[in-house]
Motif scaffolding. Structure first.
Motif, mmCIF file in Angstrom:
data_model
loop_
_atom_site.group_PDB
_atom_site.id
_atom_site.type_symbol
_atom_site.label_atom_id
_atom_site.label_comp_id
_atom_site.label_asym_id
_atom_site.label_seq_id
_atom_site.Cartn_x
_atom_site.Cartn_y
_atom_site.Cartn_z
ATOM 1 N N GLU A 61 -42.241 -44.424 1.419
ATOM 2 C CA GLU A 61 -41.615 -45.652 1.317
ATOM 3 C C GLU A 61 -41.553 -45.754 -0.161
ATOM 4 O O GLU A 61 -40.640 -46.248 -1.138
ATOM 5 C CB GLU A 61 -42.156 -46.844 1.886
ATOM 6 N N VAL A 62 -43.003 -45.632 -0.993
ATOM 7 C CA VAL A 62 -42.732 -45.649 -2.476
ATOM 8 C C VAL A 62 -41.951 -44.870 -3.144
ATOM 9 O O VAL A 62 -41.017 -45.046 -3.895
ATOM 10 C CB VAL A 62 -44.253 -45.195 -2.881
ATOM 11 N N GLU A 63 -41.661 -43.620 -2.493
ATOM 12 C CA GLU A 63 -40.799 -42.637 -3.181
ATOM 13 C C GLU A 63 -39.247 -43.089 -2.858
ATOM 14 O O GLU A 63 -38.409 -43.030 -3.682
ATOM 15 C CB GLU A 63 -41.128 -41.391 -2.926
ATOM 16 N N GLN A 64 -39.067 -43.531 -1.647
ATOM 17 C CA GLN A 64 -37.736 -44.005 -1.458
ATOM 18 C C GLN A 64 -37.276 -44.995 -2.288
ATOM 19 O O GLN A 64 -36.160 -45.230 -2.691
ATOM 20 C CB GLN A 64 -37.535 -44.288 0.213
ATOM 21 N N ASN A 65 -38.331 -46.104 -2.369
ATOM 22 C CA ASN A 65 -37.887 -47.264 -2.960
ATOM 23 C C ASN A 65 -37.801 -47.159 -4.455
ATOM 24 O O ASN A 65 -37.399 -47.893 -5.231
ATOM 25 C CB ASN A 65 -38.791 -48.574 -2.455
ATOM 26 N N VAL A 66 -38.822 -46.274 -4.912
ATOM 27 C CA VAL A 66 -39.019 -46.113 -6.466
ATOM 28 C C VAL A 66 -37.612 -45.469 -6.920
ATOM 29 O O VAL A 66 -37.263 -45.502 -8.053
ATOM 30 C CB VAL A 66 -40.024 -45.200 -6.758
ATOM 31 N N VAL A 67 -36.718 -45.142 -6.107
ATOM 32 C CA VAL A 67 -35.345 -44.486 -6.284
ATOM 33 C C VAL A 67 -34.589 -45.535 -7.269
ATOM 34 O O VAL A 67 -33.638 -45.510 -7.899
ATOM 35 C CB VAL A 67 -34.627 -44.089 -5.138
ATOM 36 N N SER A 68 -34.618 -46.799 -6.634
ATOM 37 C CA SER A 68 -34.286 -48.060 -7.280
ATOM 38 C C SER A 68 -34.780 -48.212 -8.699
ATOM 39 O O SER A 68 -33.851 -48.379 -9.652
ATOM 40 C CB SER A 68 -34.785 -49.360 -6.413
ATOM 41 N N VAL A 69 -36.021 -47.905 -8.931
ATOM 42 C CA VAL A 69 -36.372 -47.772 -10.369
ATOM 43 C C VAL A 69 -35.712 -46.878 -11.146
ATOM 44 O O VAL A 69 -35.295 -47.160 -12.309
ATOM 45 C CB VAL A 69 -37.919 -47.569 -10.632
ATOM 46 N N THR A 101 -55.245 -42.054 13.317
ATOM 47 C CA THR A 101 -53.816 -41.866 13.492
ATOM 48 C C THR A 101 -53.027 -42.660 12.682
ATOM 49 O O THR A 101 -52.111 -42.440 12.386
ATOM 50 C CB THR A 101 -53.524 -41.969 15.129
ATOM 51 N N GLY A 102 -53.177 -43.740 12.990
ATOM 52 C CA GLY A 102 -52.677 -45.189 12.036
ATOM 53 C C GLY A 102 -52.490 -44.838 10.533
ATOM 54 O O GLY A 102 -51.600 -45.045 10.107
ATOM 55 N N SER A 103 -54.056 -44.594 10.075
ATOM 56 C CA SER A 103 -53.901 -44.531 8.620
ATOM 57 C C SER A 103 -53.277 -43.509 8.139
ATOM 58 O O SER A 103 -52.668 -43.656 7.148
ATOM 59 C CB SER A 103 -55.582 -44.352 8.441
ATOM 60 N N LEU A 104 -53.387 -42.235 8.748
ATOM 61 C CA LEU A 104 -52.546 -40.986 8.301
ATOM 62 C C LEU A 104 -50.806 -41.411 8.568
ATOM 63 O O LEU A 104 -50.273 -41.079 7.303
ATOM 64 C CB LEU A 104 -52.833 -40.021 9.006
ATOM 65 N N ASN A 105 -50.650 -41.916 9.537
ATOM 66 C CA ASN A 105 -49.270 -42.379 9.706
ATOM 67 C C ASN A 105 -48.806 -43.148 8.551
ATOM 68 O O ASN A 105 -48.014 -43.046 7.943
ATOM 69 C CB ASN A 105 -48.996 -42.994 10.943
ATOM 70 N N TRP A 106 -49.690 -44.426 8.274
ATOM 71 C CA TRP A 106 -49.217 -45.378 7.369
ATOM 72 C C TRP A 106 -49.376 -44.719 5.992
ATOM 73 O O TRP A 106 -48.789 -45.096 4.985
ATOM 74 C CB TRP A 106 -50.231 -46.639 7.377
ATOM 75 N N PHE A 107 -50.276 -43.788 5.679
ATOM 76 C CA PHE A 107 -50.208 -43.195 4.398
ATOM 77 C C PHE A 107 -49.070 -42.413 4.073
ATOM 78 O O PHE A 107 -48.358 -42.707 2.994
ATOM 79 C CB PHE A 107 -51.435 -42.381 4.299
ATOM 80 N N VAL A 108 -48.558 -41.717 4.902
ATOM 81 C CA VAL A 108 -47.412 -41.128 4.516
ATOM 82 C C VAL A 108 -46.225 -41.815 4.499
ATOM 83 O O VAL A 108 -45.351 -41.854 3.870
ATOM 84 C CB VAL A 108 -47.076 -39.887 5.612
ATOM 85 N N ARG A 109 -46.157 -42.731 5.560
ATOM 86 C CA ARG A 109 -44.973 -43.716 5.691
ATOM 87 C C ARG A 109 -45.014 -44.441 4.494
ATOM 88 O O ARG A 109 -44.063 -44.691 3.641
ATOM 89 C CB ARG A 109 -44.968 -44.702 6.712
ATOM 90 N N SER A 110 -46.117 -44.947 3.749
ATOM 91 C CA SER A 110 -46.211 -45.739 2.619
ATOM 92 C C SER A 110 -46.002 -44.871 1.471
ATOM 93 O O SER A 110 -45.160 -45.257 0.445
ATOM 94 C CB SER A 110 -47.246 -46.554 2.414
ATOM 95 N N ALA A 111 -46.442 -43.446 1.582
ATOM 96 C CA ALA A 111 -46.063 -42.799 0.106
ATOM 97 C C ALA A 111 -44.740 -42.373 0.144
ATOM 98 O O ALA A 111 -44.043 -42.586 -0.702
ATOM 99 C CB ALA A 111 -46.765 -41.372 0.478
ATOM 100 N N VAL A 133 -45.035 -51.848 -1.191
ATOM 101 C CA VAL A 133 -45.178 -50.569 -0.583
ATOM 102 C C VAL A 133 -46.283 -49.830 -1.415
ATOM 103 O O VAL A 133 -47.115 -48.988 -0.883
ATOM 104 C CB VAL A 133 -44.144 -49.702 -0.454
ATOM 105 N N ILE A 134 -46.391 -50.084 -2.813
ATOM 106 C CA ILE A 134 -47.207 -49.343 -3.602
ATOM 107 C C ILE A 134 -48.724 -49.881 -3.039
ATOM 108 O O ILE A 134 -49.750 -49.122 -3.045
ATOM 109 C CB ILE A 134 -47.328 -49.828 -4.907
ATOM 110 N N GLN A 135 -48.963 -51.248 -2.774
ATOM 111 C CA GLN A 135 -50.215 -51.907 -2.161
ATOM 112 C C GLN A 135 -50.726 -50.840 -1.065
ATOM 113 O O GLN A 135 -51.941 -50.765 -1.085
ATOM 114 C CB GLN A 135 -50.190 -53.258 -2.102
ATOM 115 N N ASN A 136 -49.781 -50.933 -0.319
ATOM 116 C CA ASN A 136 -49.960 -50.144 1.133
ATOM 117 C C ASN A 136 -50.491 -48.597 0.798
ATOM 118 O O ASN A 136 -51.268 -47.999 1.679
ATOM 119 C CB ASN A 136 -48.757 -50.152 2.024
ATOM 120 N N MET A 137 -49.653 -48.004 0.070
ATOM 121 C CA MET A 137 -50.045 -46.906 -0.085
ATOM 122 C C MET A 137 -51.498 -46.495 -0.879
ATOM 123 O O MET A 137 -52.153 -45.592 -0.342
ATOM 124 C CB MET A 137 -48.846 -46.024 -1.133
#
Length: 1485
Positions: A1191-1199, A1179-1189, A1026-1030
């Motif tokens: 996702e990073v924040e959601q998954n960094v909760v594990s960290v 459209t795709g890029s904006l969507n993927w940017f916020v989704r990946s950003a 997810v970091i790579q995607n963001m």
């Protein structure tokens, strides 16, 4: 075909008007089709609504209905007038059909509106879809009609729009839900949401608004739909599995319906995605055409400026349609995934409750928990993106490229994943055992040994495999990302050589858009193929488990009788033969014949491992019956030898899902705890009645006791389990050595008041397994087992009168010795039942007490059977345990990111970002080269071929982009991700191992395991992706804005409001999604904890026949998690729809700006192509940017959670202090001195030890006793520094132990704990986990512990396997194994914490002889005793009372002192006469 009165006839495009359709096509096809569809859909919907009941509506809702019907009525009148006009003025209607159909369709919509409003709770989707479409159709018709210049045109248009004038307000009212009742969170808002709300996820907006203002809690979340409740989902899967053996098929039949709908939506969305390049080609061709005719001095008629704007509008609409379809598809996929997981977890839980003993033996709890946590989650993940397996090829076919031969990489990753899963299973099992036995690990100072075991699996196996997976993943993403670029380059190269037509912008950029569209399916396709392979592995494992052998159904026959009278048969076993495993050569129990009647007390005796506990297991149906029959009349209550305590309150543990009956509950508690104070005067009032016992607990019987009842002492746990068995008021009560763990005076009391002939259970059938001989004469029937056979049975008197009886030998052998394992039978000279004087006194003092009990027994008829309580509500279904799980709130702190980067290497991360940004810059350059190449070709009028410098530049930049992509992927996957995985896991492991025991007592194991399984998995395999995607998508977004802004500066004006909207939406979203993700993570832990807890208590759950209660409890925990999970996925859709709206606006603005630039000034098609091809990606890029950003924040909760454990856990004292290291031989003598020692368990609590001062001389044998809560176990914990002193200190051989490192201290003294902890592995690993001793020493220790013969008989000897928690050994054998550990360590100080409570009398005597023999002659021994006979031969006895030293003297002196506490305790236990005799003999000697 209907006649067309227009001059242009039925053609589609008008030749008379510029950029228009013919009137016949508009009226005869567009309007007629829309009206016919409305008529048909409304008729179908009316038909279905007929069968729904009418519902009450509010006055306000009634007014709205009246207004809608009135407006539609007026619209019908206007429509009829239109029909009249059309028929009378024939010239005005090109086709008559829409005029005929309109009043009919409106009439149908009137009926539909009325029925829908009265019978459903949401607006009619049919009407909401029809009116916007019809209005657009009418607007197109109006423009054409006006240009036609018909004579009565104004009158016709006015009458036509009169219908719309009435219908549109009705449509606006239809948008409001018919149900205007006050909304709360007891039902899902989806129930009343209309079609637009569902498509745009607007039903979530109130939650988002709340989330942006305050932190969201579980109570703010909407309820689940009934179809999504895990009980229903589990039942669906269960019934499918009963019909079909294939797990795949069962899952498809249970949850596949909506998923097929999602597949259709995905294919529709793919088609729409490929429409965009066609629209791009259209607009570029339009611009080229417009440019070529613009300067032609009116010789050629150019295209209409309107055409360009219409194409821009069509691009916007197509983009929005694509958005709606895509996110409905995603939502269905996520919901299906959730259902699959919930159904599987429910099925796994149900299955685990009925697993046969064979299967249970071969599967560790950790393995079963992994099936639930990892395998079920993998199938959930597959549902999310699995349809790309269908849609990917479809997209690739659409884009004319076949890449079948390149799928080798993914298959390779799948194989590695299978191995990785096995490694993770192994580590989870190790961690599970480590946490279960943490007390022993700390007491024996084995932390290093266990950390080594975990790190071997983690670093040598798991991370090595992770590195391979990382390399393959990095190459994989590079390959799939590079394929479209290579294909595009080779296609252009081929075309430039062989095509005679020049490759200009209107060919190049649509082609590039198509090639770029390939990137997503290809990238996802590689992920999905590995997902599928992972899922195949998981389904194989799940299938193996779900089809595993179950408990034998006919092991016992249960028959319920309405009423059982005293003397009725309750249990009958005839010729019973039982075994644990199918492959066992000999049976564990043979030729068992046993009948038990109501009101009878049956005793079961025998040596260690003779089959006593197995007999009870056979009665409750846990064993495999090979012969004979077992009949049970009525229900069962069971108290196991190792009490199973739930992580709940004391009261909940006793009630055990039954209704609270206050009178009987108090009676049970009194029976368990109350002691007659009169007997001993006021001196002992603190130990009387229930109050003082429960006062030790902070909230009385409402105190949370922690996992496995860890905050209770062994005796308290045994009494709670016994109280549970009494409270159940069952017909047959099975008690497995329940008196072994309690103090002797309490054992006496419990027998007299509860189990015995005058006790609370006197009217029930009772079977008591016991090693004690004190109470044998009170039993109605005794059974003596040896090697699984009932050697003899009969009444006490019958057996005692037989000179060869084993029971007689047992009683005679131990009657006067004081060496026995239970409270000793009062002294006798022969087998005759004449009581000694002291016993007579005892009997006399008991009379008053027992009379009061017998009165209660007589009243017992009024106590009806225990009734199961109603289940709790979903939102308060489960307790959080003693401590609530740590969960941050608000934004993830920058410090967490900083610590992750520190763990991953800042330098490596910087290079990764640099490589990604450079890759994007090079990619933009390659597109600029294409534009220059296209313009060059247009100017030349032909293709130059492969030698064109622009084309070669394009190829070179492509290669650079691929190379930089590979570098970036390798850096993040192999360098950064691996380092962070290792660093974070290892630091968390060390931190957890260094935590004090109090942390484990207050934290459920499931919670810690969740961190080591789910959160570690996120850091290992999800976070890097997810970091790579963001980083990649943020670089893409930046390049898009720069390219469009640079080409069309006016676009930057639109960027400002769009950025504001974007940041507002994103802020809304992040605030809510972050909290939802945390709630999801926290609500997942109770599922793990409940699962692990249930697996530990399977026998108890089955015995009480409470499988359905526990399944319902499990379902509530899953539902609680679903409650948090569903909104956390839906908020992603909410965001994406709004972001893609921004993207669609960007496309529209860019296209409109391009058209206006072409109309007003000179702009080349190449520049427009370049800009629009980037805009289409927005459209795709904006969507993927916020989704990946996000996702990073959601998954960094594990960290965040891991870092909290790694950094914030309060550690124990240091393991080693180099400057204070004791001598290698310390302690050499074994002197122990307490100096004014006081201690408490945690800051803020009362002192548990107060001013303890005493000196124990070397080689002295000290007995420690006292009533419950006196501080016996605390003294032991103080010696090992499990608790630290509040004041004072302890010296061992003149060395202050508080100055030493914990490892040095704990490895220098030994303990045999009350609860024997064993690990899965070999016997050798259990006796010597650190691997410090030779086999010869181990065998010697086993010989002294009376285990050598048994272990030699096992296949494998010392390498024989030990099952999880030592379940393959009996309780007595486990205790002896712990004794062997102490023998092996040969330290000078040994602590025995009631070390022989579970062994029979002969084994106990042998061990007592060893303790007093030459091996331990030079060892200082502290024995904590519940049963006083084990310390009667001590040199001195320490009596504790409320944390202080009450008495400290020789047993003889204490017994002679008539006011001593010790003497009173000995009297209670019936020991006093025998011991005084022994003491006199000793003094004479």
């Amino acid at each position: 075909m209907a006649s067309c009165r227009d001059v242009e006839g039925w053609r589609i495009v008008s030749k008379l008007r510029e950029f228009d359709l013919t009137l016949c096509f508009e009226e005869g096809v567009i309007l007629t089709s829309l009206l016919a569809l409305l008529l048909l859909s409304a008729a179908c919907r009316i038909w279905t609504l007929r069968y729904l009941p009418s519902r009450d509506i509010s006055r306000k809702s009634g007014w709205r209905l009246w207004a809608k019907l009135t407006l539609l009525g007026l619209a019908i009148v206007a429509s009829c007038f239109n029909l009249f006009v059309a028929l009378s003025l024939k010239r005005t209607a090109s086709v008559v059909w829409p005029y005929v159909l309109e009043p009919l369709a409106l009439l149908a919509s009137w009926i539909l509106t009325r029925l829908n409003h009265r019978r459903t709770r949401s607006s009619s989707a049919v009407l909401l879809l029809f009116w916007p479409c019809y209005t657009v159709g009418l607007a197109i018709w109006t423009r054409s009609f006006v240009q036609e210049e018909v004579s009565e045109e104004f009158f016709v248009i006015l009458s036509k729009w009169a219908v719309e004038l009435f219908a549109l307000p009705a449509y606006a009212l239809e948008c409001i839900s018919p149900d205007d009742s006050v909304k709360d969170n007891t039902e899902s808002p989806v129930v009343t949401a209309n079609a637009y709300s569902i498509w745009s996820f607007a039903w979530l907006t109130p939650l988002m608004q709340k989330g942006s203002k305050e932190f969201i809690t579980e109570n703010d979340l909407p309820a689940l739909l009934p179809r999504d409740e895990s009980e229903n989902l589990g039942n669906d899967l269960q019934s499918a599995l009963e019909k079909h053996s294939s797990v795949w098929l069962a899952l498809f039949l249970s949850y596949g319906g909506p998923y097929m709908g999602a597949a259709f939506l995905k294919i529709l969305q793919d088609s729409l995605a490929f429409l965009q390049p066609q629209l791009l080609r259209w607009i570029l061709a339009y611009i080229s055409s417009y440019q070529s005719t613009k300067g032609a001095a009116n010789l050629l008629v150019g295209p209409s400026p309107l055409e360009g704007y219409v194409i821009a509008i069509i691009m916007f609409v197509a983009s929005m349609m694509q958005t709606v379809v895509l996110h409905q598809y995603f939502q269905i996929c996520f919901e299906t995934g959730m259902r699959v997981r919930a159904g599987l977890v429910t099925a796994i839980y149900k299955k685990s409750l009925v697993l046969s003993s064979d299967e249970r033996g071969s599967r560790a709890s950790g393995d079963i928990v992994n099936l639930m946590s990892v395998d079920a989650s993998r199938l959930q993940d597959l549902c999310t993106y699995g349809l790309i397996a269908i849609s990917g090829p479809f997209q690739i076919i659409l884009a004319f490229v076949s890449l079948y031969n390149l799928l080798g990489w993914s298959a390779f990753v799948g194989k590695m994943q299978e191995q990785q899963m096995k490694n993770r299973d192994r580590r989870t099992r190790l961690m599970s055992e480590l946490l279960a036995n943490i007390k022993s690990i700390k007491l024996y100072a084995w932390e290093y040994a266990f950390i080594r075991r975990v790190l071997h699996v983690r670093n040598d196996l798991e991370l090595t495999m992770l590195k391979k997976i990382g390399i393959v993943t990095a190459l994989n993403t590079t390959l799939w990302g590079g394929i479209p670029l290579i294909v595009a380059f080779s296609s252009f190269a081929t075309a430039s050589v062989f095509s005679s037509r020049p490759l200009t912008a209107d060919v190049i950029f649509p082609a590039i858009s198509l090639f770029m569209l390939l990137q997503f399916p290809l990238a996802m396709f590689s992920q999905v193929t590995s997902n599928i392979i992972e899922a195949l592995v998981s389904v194989k494992r799940l299938s193996g488990f779900l089809h595993a052998e179950e408990l034998q159904q006919n092991a016992l026959v249960k028959a319920q009788k309405n009423s059982l009278n005293v003397g009725d048969e309750v249990l009958s076993i005839k010729g019973g033969e039982f075994q644990w495993n199918k492959q066992d050569i000999s049976a564990a129990l043979e030729d068992i014949n046993l009948t038990v009647h109501k009101g009878e007390l049956v005793g079961v005796l025998g040596r260690v491992g003779s089959g006593k506990s197995s007999l009870l297991s056979a009665i409750i149906g846990d064993m495999r019956k090979t012969e004979g029959e077992v009949a049970l009349f009525g229900n069962v209550a069971y108290a196991a030898q190792n009490p199973w305590i739930l992580s709940a309150t004391v009261r909940d543990n006793i009630l055990f899902s039954h209704e609270y009956d206050e009178v009987f509950y108090n009676l049970v508690i009194e029976g368990m705890y109350m002691i007659n104070c009169v007997r001993f005067g006021l001196t002992f009032s603190t130990a009387c009645a229930l109050k003082p016992d429960l006062e030790l607990l902070s909230q009385g019987d409402l105190t949370e006791v922690g996992e496995k009842g860890i905050t209770l002492s062994g005796g308290q746990r045994a009494r709670v389990a016994l109280a549970r068995a009494i409270y159940a008021r069952a017909d047959l009560v099975l008690l497995d050595d329940v008196l072994a763990a309690v103090d002797s005076h309490v054992a006496r009391h419990v027998f007299d008041h509860v189990i015995g002939p005058q006790g609370l259970l006197a009217t029930k059938a009772r079977i008591l397994v016991t090693n004690s001989i004190s109470y044998l004469k009170y039993f109605d029937q005794l059974a003596y087992l040896r090697r699984g056979i009932i050697l003899e049975s009969g009444s006490y008197n019958e057996l005692m009168s037989n000179p060869d009886s084993e029971v007689r030998k047992l009683v005679h052998g131990h009657a006067t010795s004081g060496h026995n394992s239970g409270t000793t039978t009062p002294g006798r000279s022969s087998g005759m039942a004449t009581p000694t004087t002291s016993e007579g006194d005892m009997q006399a003092t008991l009379v008053g007490e027992l009379e009061s009990v017998s009165e209660k027994v007589l009243r017992r008829g009024s106590f009806k059977k225990a009734v199961l309580a109603a289940p709790p509500k979903l939102r308060d279904a489960s307790s959080d345990g003693i401590t609530k799980e740590h969960s941050e709130q608000g934004r993830v702190k920058m410090e967490v990111y900083s610590q992750y980067l520190h763990a991953a290497s800042r330098k490596g991360f910087l290079f990764f970002v640099l490589a990604t940004v450079l890759q994007q810059a090079v990619s933009v350059m390659s597109t600029v080269m294409l534009r220059l190449w296209g313009e060059h070709n247009r100017e030349m009028g032909a293709n130059v071929g492969l030698t064109d410098k622009y084309f070669l530049g394009y190829g070179l930049f492509n290669l650079m982009a691929i190379f930089l992509g590979a570098c970036a992927a390798l850096l993040i996957w192999v360098f950064c991700s691996l380092r962070s995985s290792k660093h974070l896991h290892d630091s968390m492991l060390h931190s957890v191992m260094r935590a004090p025991l109090s942390f484990f007592e207050t934290t459920p194991t499931g919670r810690i395991l969740n961190l080591f399984s789910r959160d570690t998995y996120v850091v290992d395999q999800i976070l890097a992706r997810v970091i790579q995607n963001m980083i990649r998508t943020s670089a893409v977004c930046a390049s898009i804005v720069l390219v469009i802004g640079f080409s069309f500066p006016p676009f930057l004006i639109a960027v400002v409001p769009l950025t504001w909207f974007y940041s507002k939406i994103t802020g809304y979203y992040l605030a809510t999604s972050r909290e939802l993700k945390r709630l999801d993570a926290v609500s997942r832990s109770p599922i793990f904890a409940w699962f692990s807890e249930s697996l530990a208590g399977l026998s108890t759950i089955r015995a009480y026949d409470q499988q359905s209660v526990f399944i319902a409890n499990n379902a509530r925990r899953i539902d609680r998690n679903q409650l948090c999970y569903l909104p956390s996925t839906a908020v992603n859709r909410w965001l994406a729809v709004r972001l893609e709206f921004v993207g669609a606006v960007i496309i529209f603005v860019t296209a409109a700006l391009a058209v206006s630039a072409v109309v007003t000034s000179d702009v080349d098609a190449g520049l427009v192509g370049l800009v629009l091809s980037y805009a289409l990606n927005t459209t795709g890029s904006l969507n993927w940017f916020v989704r990946s950003a996000s996702e990073v924040e959601q998954n960094v909760v594990s960290v965040e959670r891991i870092v909290h454990y790694a950094k914030d856990l309060e550690p124990e004292a240091p393991y080693e202090i180099p400057e204070n290291k004791p001598a290698s031989e310390w302690p050499t003598a074994g002197e122990v001195e307490f100096r004014e020692y006081s201690a408490r368990y945690r800051p803020g609590l009362d002192l548990v030890l107060k001013d303890i001062s005493m000196t124990i001389i070397p080689k002295e044998k000290i007995g420690i006793c006292g009533r419950t809560g006196a501080g016996k176990s605390s003294l032991l914990l103080a010696l090992f520094r499990i608790i630290e002193p509040a004041s004072g200190t302890i010296f061992i051989d003149k060395v202050d132990i508080t100055k030493l490192g914990l490892h040095d201290l704990r490895s220098a003294i030994s303990i045999v704990p009350q609860n024997p902890d064993l690990f899965e592995g070999t016997l050798r690993e259990n006796i010597d986990p650190a691997g410090e001793h030779q086999d010869v020493d181990i065998w010697t220790a086993l010989e002294h512990a009376n285990l050598k013969a048994y272990i030699e008989s096992l296949p494998g000897g010392l390498d024989a396997p030990v099952q999880e928690a030592g379940s393959s050994l009996s309780a007595g054998q486990r205790q002896l194994l712990c004794f062997a550990r102490a023998l092996l360590r040969k330290t000078k100080v040994l602590v025995l914490d009631e070390a022989t409570s579970a062994v029979d009398l002969d084994t106990d005597r042998a061990i007592q002889d060893i303790i007093r023999g030459p091996i331990f002659r030079d060892v200082t021994i502290l024995t904590i005793a519940h049963r006083l006979n084990t310390i009667m031969e001590s040199d001195r006895v320490l009596v504790l009372d409320a944390g202080r030293i009450a008495e400290f003297d020789t047993p003889k002196n204490l017994l002679e002192n008539k006011s001593s506490i010790f003497r009173s305790m000995a009297m209670e236990a019936g020991l006093i006469q025998a011991e005084l005799n022994d003491a006199e003999e000793n003094t004479q000697v």
